[in-house]
Scaffold this motif. Structure first.
Motif, short mmCIF file in Angstrom:
data_model
loop_
_atom_site.label_atom_id
_atom_site.label_comp_id
_atom_site.label_asym_id
_atom_site.label_seq_id
_atom_site.Cartn_x
_atom_site.Cartn_y
_atom_site.Cartn_z
N ALA A 1 0.80 -1.22 0.00
CA ALA A 1 0.00 0.00 0.00
C ALA A 1 0.83 1.27 0.00
O ALA A 1 0.30 2.35 -0.27
CB ALA A 1 -0.94 0.01 1.21
N ALA A 2 2.12 1.19 0.29
CA ALA A 2 2.96 2.38 0.41
C ALA A 2 3.51 2.81 -0.95
O ALA A 2 3.45 2.07 -1.94
CB ALA A 2 4.10 2.13 1.38
N SER A 3 4.09 4.00 -1.00
CA SER A 3 4.52 4.58 -2.27
C SER A 3 5.73 3.89 -2.88
O SER A 3 6.01 4.07 -4.06
CB SER A 3 4.81 6.07 -2.09
N HIS A 4 6.45 3.09 -2.09
CA HIS A 4 7.64 2.41 -2.63
C HIS A 4 7.30 1.10 -3.33
O HIS A 4 8.18 0.49 -3.95
CB HIS A 4 8.65 2.14 -1.52
N ILE A 5 6.07 0.64 -3.23
CA ILE A 5 5.69 -0.65 -3.81
C ILE A 5 5.78 -0.59 -5.33
O ILE A 5 5.27 0.34 -5.96
CB ILE A 5 4.28 -1.06 -3.37
#
Length: 226
Positions: A184-188
């Motif tokens: 769910a985070a922006s680094h995925i």
């Protein structure tokens, strides 16, 4: 007694992109061009001592003596100004306030303390914030999760781990714990869910709303077995 164990970076805090961008800039400045994606692939989710070994391998040389201190200062400054939660994390934490829970992270206590303060979540975990600094081996070894279960006064099989890294998922599996691989985070990046499944994730979620459903089902199963 059922318990929830939260990884922190990339699970509660949307910090991995920020931290790895600062790291990529620092490694690039030493003459080894490194992008955010390079840093995420090579260094993300690992204990700092292991990251140092990896960077020195990439550079073919030892890091400058002040590298770690300078990087820490730059990273914490970026967190103070730009850190945000992974969307939905604080609402989930508040909803499950009655369930024993903790943070179990590869990050330092100093970094965890600052980030929890920035996000306004310090009171939600109190003293139940555990760092890989407290154990002999970092993820993917199970040490940090076994410590967490012990501190919470419960058995590993009664714990649900929420993780975003393959190392963390492997650590949960090695500890005998059920896990949710959270993407769910922006680094995925693409195929991350598949990597988490291959590492042994019991479940995959792409939002905290999906985690809510899976956690509710886990807690119901635990209650039925009690």
């Amino acid at each position: 007694m059922a318990a929830l164990i939260f990884d922190f970076d990339g699970v509660v805090a949307d910090s991995e992109s920020l931290a790895n961008l600062v790291l990529a800039e620092a490694v690039s400045a030493l003459g080894h061009p490194t992008t955010l994606d390079d840093a995420l692939t090579r260094y993300c989710g690992r204990r700092w001592s292991d990251v140092v070994i990896a960077i020195e391998g990439d550079l073919g040389a030892e890091l400058p003596p002040d590298f770690s201190d300078a990087l820490k200062a730059a990273t914490l400054a970026r967190f103070r100004s730009d850190l945000r939660e992974v969307e939905g994390a604080s609402a989930f934490i508040a909803r499950f306030h009655a369930i024993p829970r903790c943070i179990a992270s590869s990050s330092s206590i100093e970094r965890l303390t600052l980030c929890l303060d920035v996000l306004g979540l310090a009171s939600q975990f109190g003293q139940n914030v555990f760092s890989a600094e407290m154990v002999a081996r970092g993820k993917p070894h199970p040490d940090i999760f076994l410590l967490a279960a012990s501190k919470l006064g419960t058995n590993p099989e009664s714990c649900l781990v929420i993780e975003d890294s393959t190392g963390g998922i492997k650590a949960a599996a090695a500890a005998g714990m059920e896990s949710i691989g959270l993407c769910a985070a922006s680094h995925i990046r693409a195929a991350h869910a598949e990597r988490l499944r291959a590492a042994g994730a019991t479940h995959i979620a792409t939002s905290w709303q999906e985690v809510d459903t899976l956690a509710t089902e886990f807690l119901q199963r635990q209650q039925a077995m009690a």
